[in-house]
Design a protein around this motif. Structure first.
Motif, PDB file in Angstrom:
ATOM      1  N   UNK A 223      40.908  51.863  30.935  1.00 10.14           N
ATOM      2  CA  UNK A 223      42.026  50.843  31.191  1.00 10.14           C
ATOM      3  C   UNK A 223      41.654  50.015  32.263  1.00 10.14           C
ATOM      4  N   UNK A 224      41.581  49.009  32.554  1.00 11.59           N
ATOM      5  CA  UNK A 224      41.532  47.972  33.347  1.00 11.59           C
ATOM      6  C   UNK A 224      42.931  47.881  34.282  1.00 11.59           C
ATOM      7  N   UNK A 225      42.803  47.930  35.585  1.00 14.44           N
ATOM      8  CA  UNK A 225      44.238  47.739  36.360  1.00 14.44           C
ATOM      9  C   UNK A 225      43.798  46.751  37.523  1.00 14.44           C
ATOM     10  N   UNK A 226      44.880  45.709  37.434  1.00  7.72           N
ATOM     11  CA  UNK A 226      44.749  44.680  38.448  1.00  7.72           C
ATOM     12  C   UNK A 226      45.064  45.354  40.027  1.00  7.72           C
ATOM     13  N   UNK A 227      44.059  45.255  40.579  1.00  6.51           N
ATOM     14  CA  UNK A 227      43.891  45.723  42.132  1.00  6.51           C
ATOM     15  C   UNK A 227      44.999  45.055  43.021  1.00  6.51           C
ATOM     16  N   UNK A 228      45.466  45.805  43.758  1.00  9.02           N
ATOM     17  CA  UNK A 228      46.542  45.413  44.913  1.00  9.02           C
ATOM     18  C   UNK A 228      45.547  45.720  46.179  1.00  9.02           C
TER      19      UNK A 228
ATOM     20  N   UNK B 246      39.772  36.759  50.157  1.00  8.92           N
ATOM     21  CA  UNK B 246      40.310  37.429  48.901  1.00  8.92           C
ATOM     22  C   UNK B 246      41.833  37.576  48.428  1.00  8.92           C
ATOM     23  N   UNK B 247      42.395  36.839  49.441  1.00 10.26           N
ATOM     24  CA  UNK B 247      43.792  36.810  49.102  1.00 10.26           C
ATOM     25  C   UNK B 247      44.766  38.244  48.993  1.00 10.26           C
TER      26      UNK B 247
ATOM     27  N   UNK C 248      41.055  46.947  52.361  1.00 15.09           N
ATOM     28  CA  UNK C 248      39.768  46.193  52.942  1.00 15.09           C
ATOM     29  C   UNK C 248      39.677  46.400  54.248  1.00 15.09           C
ATOM     30  N   UNK C 249      38.381  46.743  54.701  1.00 18.37           N
ATOM     31  CA  UNK C 249      38.133  47.026  56.164  1.00 18.37           C
ATOM     32  C   UNK C 249      36.753  46.989  56.485  1.00 18.37           C
ATOM     33  N   UNK C 250      36.344  46.682  57.706  1.00 21.03           N
ATOM     34  CA  UNK C 250      34.614  46.500  58.152  1.00 21.03           C
ATOM     35  C   UNK C 250      34.221  48.043  57.825  1.00 21.03           C
ATOM     36  N   UNK C 251      32.860  47.845  57.404  1.00 25.97           N
ATOM     37  CA  UNK C 251      32.119  49.184  57.203  1.00 25.97           C
ATOM     38  C   UNK C 251      31.689  49.642  58.469  1.00 25.97           C
TER      39      UNK C 251
END
Length: 392
Positions: A196-201, A227-228, A314-317
């Protein structure tokens, strides 16, 4: 710095490994080649762990690690075992016993560790994908340094049987590829296709972008904002030191429990850095360790609740570009501590994280990372594929 394919190969692969192993001619990975970090057992061959004493004393493995069998049975060909930091204890890929693998994406700079040889082999085009391990960043950091996709999997999701333990409450198997499509193919062989594909938040960890040096932080922040994301979130609500003070005693105690007796044997051959690390591990305060055990659960529970089923942070590596090969030890220590502030989050919380080669700063790759909830690797891959398509 110029190099030949043969030089790249010698720097990435160990001499005591096999040159070719194929167990199935058909399968979803048929036609692909892969390499394996020299911590994974392959039947009939030694695992040297980046240490000359271990290589000399080791017996040939009697069985192949399950993590290695999966791609073999899916039709991929294994083309060698790769160098690692000594007993996987390092962030830079510099092994004083066996040398430093080439970073073909940034020659003259370190490849990152401890999955250095695996990253080097993939980046140089010597194989299509590689297996490594990730404890505190050993897949994610070399992926960032070498311009690769690097997936740290959910703790315990891929078997670590037949893999050298370094810090067993953190160790995971990880994957390295040059493109998102290959990463998807390999991951599907371990986890099966997503039902099942889920839209990411998307959640932008704004405070995490304050950790890198300015040029890296600003460049990666611009990519992340493009990436909004749904909203900004504060990742280090209790302060960065809370995370580091929780990570250090747990990881060091694991290291000492695993390697303390082995490292203290008379006339043991150890690099000064690893010997120093083991000495530090021997001094962990039991009270701080017990406190860290509880704090780890609190941090994990809070982050997993924030992520839910669809959240992706989302963060820097890493906090900076890969250090120069000649960088002094003092600079390496400072680098490790600042980057560890970013990598310890997924490690402590036992979560999957993927590095995406999102930007180039001063001619060097700089990676952007995504963290999702437990067993949500496919969610990370969905976002990674979308971002890769936009930045290519």
């Amino acid at each position: 710095m110029s190099f030949t394919p043969e030089q790249a190969r010698r720097s990435a692969f160990v001499e005591h490994g096999l040159s070719s192993l194929r167990m199935a001619s058909d399968g979803p990975l048929a036609g692909l080649t892969f390499a394996v970090k020299d911590l994974f057992d392959v039947k009939g061959f030694k695992s040297g762990w980046g240490n000359p004493d271990r290589l000399r004393e080791a017996s040939e493995a009697v069985a192949t690690a399950p993590a290695v069998l999966v791609p073999l049975m899916a039709g991929a060909e294994m083309v060698g075992k790769t160098h690692t930091d000594e007993i996987a204890c390092g962030m830079f890929g510099m092994n004083p016993h066996f040398g430093t693998p080439l970073n073909s994406a940034a020659p003259g700079r370190v490849p990152g560790g401890s999955s250095s040889g695996s990253a080097s082999a993939v980046a140089a085009g010597l194989c299509d994908f590689a297996l490594g391990t990730d404890t505190g960043g050993s897949i994610r950091v070399p992926a960032s340094f070498c311009g690769l996709f690097g997936l740290r999997t959910t703790f315990g999701r891929i078997s670590t049987a037949g893999v050298m333990p370094m810090a067993p409450s953190f160790d995971t198997v990880g994957l390295l590829t040059r493109d998102a499509g290959t990463m998807r193919r390999v991951a599907d062989c371990y986890f099966g296709p997503a039902e099942q594909r889920i839209a990411p938040r998307l959640l932008l960890a704004r405070d995490a972008f304050e950790i890198p040096v300015q040029a890296v932080g600003e460049t990666l922040l611009a990519v992340a904002q493009s990436m909004e994301p749904a909203r900004e979130t504060r990742l280090f609500a209790g302060g960065v030191d809370l995370w580091l003070d929780t990570f250090r005693p747990l990881q060091l105690h694991d290291l000492w429990a695993t390697f303390g007796a082995w490292g203290r044997m008379p006339n043991r051959t150890l690099s000064p850095m690893v010997a120093q690390r083991l000495d530090l591990a021997a001094t962990v305060d039991p009270a701080k360790l017990a406190e860290a055990v509880v704090q780890r659960e609190r941090l994990m529970d809070a982050l997993v609740e924030t992520l839910g089923d669809d959240g992706v942070i989302v963060l820097p590596t890493a906090h900076d570009l890969p250090p120069l090969l000649e960088a002094p030890l003092s600079k390496q220590v400072e680098f490790r501590e600042r980057t560890l502030a970013l990598t310890c989050v997924a490690s402590l919380c036992r979560l999957p994280q993927i590095n995406i080669p999102a930007a180039v700063v001063d001619g060097c790759p700089a990676g952007l990372s995504l963290i999702a909830g437990p067993r949500k690797e496919h969610l990370l891959l969905d976002v990674a594929e979308q971002l890769a398509a936009r930045t290519s």
